[in-house]
Write an enzyme that holds these catalytic residues in place. Structure first.
Site, PDB file in Angstrom:
ATOM      1  N   TYR A  63      38.399  26.227  43.852  1.00 17.88           N
ATOM      2  CA  TYR A  63      38.348  28.094  43.940  1.00 17.88           C
ATOM      3  C   TYR A  63      37.190  27.557  44.946  1.00 17.88           C
ATOM      4  O   TYR A  63      37.180  29.143  45.564  1.00 17.88           O
ATOM      5  CB  TYR A  63      38.169  28.681  42.872  1.00 17.88           C
ATOM      6  CG  TYR A  63      39.555  28.902  42.055  1.00 17.88           C
ATOM      7  CD1 TYR A  63      40.681  27.834  42.153  1.00 17.88           C
ATOM      8  CD2 TYR A  63      39.332  29.205  41.025  1.00 17.88           C
ATOM      9  CE1 TYR A  63      41.778  27.573  41.495  1.00 17.88           C
ATOM     10  CE2 TYR A  63      40.383  28.609  39.452  1.00 17.88           C
ATOM     11  CZ  TYR A  63      41.501  28.286  39.830  1.00 17.88           C
ATOM     12  OH  TYR A  63      42.785  27.748  39.573  1.00 17.88           O
ATOM     13  N   ILE A 243      45.453  33.859  31.315  1.00 20.83           N
ATOM     14  CA  ILE A 243      44.321  34.510  32.801  1.00 20.83           C
ATOM     15  C   ILE A 243      45.050  35.207  33.933  1.00 20.83           C
ATOM     16  O   ILE A 243      44.910  34.696  34.574  1.00 20.83           O
ATOM     17  CB  ILE A 243      43.910  32.418  33.216  1.00 20.83           C
ATOM     18  CG1 ILE A 243      44.552  32.073  33.136  1.00 20.83           C
ATOM     19  CG2 ILE A 243      43.053  32.423  31.339  1.00 20.83           C
ATOM     20  CD1 ILE A 243      43.844  30.810  33.874  1.00 20.83           C
ATOM     21  N   LYS A 245      44.690  37.656  36.745  1.00 14.35           N
ATOM     22  CA  LYS A 245      43.416  37.676  37.772  1.00 14.35           C
ATOM     23  C   LYS A 245      43.685  39.485  38.454  1.00 14.35           C
ATOM     24  O   LYS A 245      44.397  39.778  38.856  1.00 14.35           O
ATOM     25  CB  LYS A 245      43.655  36.384  38.761  1.00 14.35           C
ATOM     26  CG  LYS A 245      45.357  36.921  39.591  1.00 14.35           C
ATOM     27  CD  LYS A 245      45.048  35.245  40.398  1.00 14.35           C
ATOM     28  CE  LYS A 245      46.888  34.886  41.081  1.00 14.35           C
ATOM     29  NZ  LYS A 245      46.695  33.448  41.982  1.00 14.35           N
ATOM     30  N   ARG A 251      42.872  47.956  36.610  1.00 14.01           N
ATOM     31  CA  ARG A 251      43.940  46.688  35.989  1.00 14.01           C
ATOM     32  C   ARG A 251      42.849  45.686  35.076  1.00 14.01           C
ATOM     33  O   ARG A 251      43.831  45.031  33.967  1.00 14.01           O
ATOM     34  CB  ARG A 251      44.084  46.377  37.003  1.00 14.01           C
ATOM     35  CG  ARG A 251      45.088  44.558  36.958  1.00 14.01           C
ATOM     36  CD  ARG A 251      46.600  45.213  36.584  1.00 14.01           C
ATOM     37  NE  ARG A 251      46.927  46.792  37.588  1.00 14.01           N
ATOM     38  CZ  ARG A 251      47.726  45.963  38.539  1.00 14.01           C
ATOM     39  NH1 ARG A 251      47.653  45.276  39.173  1.00 14.01           N
ATOM     40  NH2 ARG A 251      47.943  47.598  40.165  1.00 14.01           N
ATOM     41  N   ASN A 255      45.259  45.588  30.787  1.00 11.78           N
ATOM     42  CA  ASN A 255      45.580  43.892  30.842  1.00 11.78           C
ATOM     43  C   ASN A 255      44.475  43.244  29.744  1.00 11.78           C
ATOM     44  O   ASN A 255      44.943  42.323  28.915  1.00 11.78           O
ATOM     45  CB  ASN A 255      44.551  42.609  31.915  1.00 11.78           C
ATOM     46  CG  ASN A 255      45.413  42.647  33.239  1.00 11.78           C
ATOM     47  OD1 ASN A 255      46.754  42.857  33.184  1.00 11.78           O
ATOM     48  ND2 ASN A 255      45.030  41.962  34.569  1.00 11.78           N
TER      49      ASN A 255
END
Length: 289
Positions: A63, A243, A245, A251, A255
């Site tokens: 990443y 998980i 993102k 947001r 979540n």
């Protein structure tokens, strides 16, 4: 895991339920996914997430944002021992003990002495190096550089080889999973072998426009929630770790606000109709990610 069983999962200090791992310890059931955020974005996101109640963050060498994740953890005001940090090593670190230097570099970027979970990012079976890489991972766990070890995008055939040749089952198998890509056989295999199934792209990322499905609109209205919250609640009630993102604080908060309602059996049956079948999603045998 059924609806009633999900309520028995112990809660971590942050209030997020945690799922026990076969090697000891536990993993918070909802974490923060960080791809494709860059170092600056992810540092801010981790700090925001910590204030909301997140204690679980997922990154990977590929990443390119481990430095930002480490800065976020350090700047969060939350003690290291309260964090559950996952990173993943991809194909360049397979075979010949390359994972040793790979993890050392990840730890350097993260600014940490250990990660809570280290994953093989892809099996890459054509290379036939994932078993030897797993043997290296076992040593890294024994050395304390990784508290738990697992895999990502592994199928039952890959897992069979790991277990048969090393005697050690992964603690976690992180796979693409959502109501549109349910992978029931894989989940059953993982459960039978004491492996926690963790969902990447849990709200549908690459599986089409899941959140616009009419059934989700109906369930969201019924429960006074967003379609994304309905989907994440589905993961929780199936005993999965998710998980999602996001770099949006609003947001991220949504979540995490999924532990004060439950989907009933009719809701779960309705969500099962969204499954696109066993051939949906990414094929880990062909991927070079």
């Amino acid at each position: 895991m059924t609806t009633s069983e999900s309520s028995s999962v112990p809660a971590a200090a942050s209030g997020v339920p945690a799922v026990p791992l076969n090697s000891g310890g536990s993993i918070p059931q909802v974490g923060l996914g960080t791809w494709p955020l860059d170092d600056g974005e992810v540092e801010r996101a981790v700090i925001e997430a910590a204030g909301i109640g997140y204690r679980h963050v997922d990154t990977a060498a590929k990443y390119g944002n481990e430095t930002g994740v480490g800065r976020g953890v350090a700047g969060s005001g939350v003690a290291r021992e309260e964090w559950f940090v996952t990173t993943k090593l991809d194909g360049q670190f397979q075979g010949d003990d390359k994972a040793i230097a790979g993890l050392d570099e990840s730890l350097r970027k993260l600014g940490l002495e250990y990660v809570d979970l280290l994953l093989i990012h892809w099996p890459l079976p054509a290379r036939d190096q994932f078993v030897s890489t797993w043997e290296t991972f076992i040593r890294l766990r024994e050395q304390g550089k990784a508290r738990a070890i697992g895999v990502s995008n592994f199928k039952p055939a890959h897992l069979d080889r790991l277990i048969a040749e090393t005697g050690v089952a992964p603690a976690v198998n992180q796979i693409e999973l959502s109501p549109a890509i349910q992978r029931r056989e894989q989940r059953a295999y993982d459960a039978e072998h004491g492996i926690v199934t963790e969902s990447w792209s849990p709200i549908g990322g690459g599986s089409g426009d899941l959140l616009s499905a009419p059934v989700l609109a109906e369930l969201a209205e019924k429960h006074g929630r967003t379609p994304g919250q309905i989907v994440l609640r589905w993961h929780v009630q199936n005993g999965l770790v998710a998980i999602p993102k996001s770099k949006s604080p609003e947001r991220m908060a949504q979540n995490l606000a999924i532990f004060d309602f439950e989907l009933d059996s009719d809701d779960l049956a309705a969500l099962d109709t969204l499954d696109q079948g066993p051939d949906a999603g990414v094929d880990s045998d062909r991927s070079g990610h």
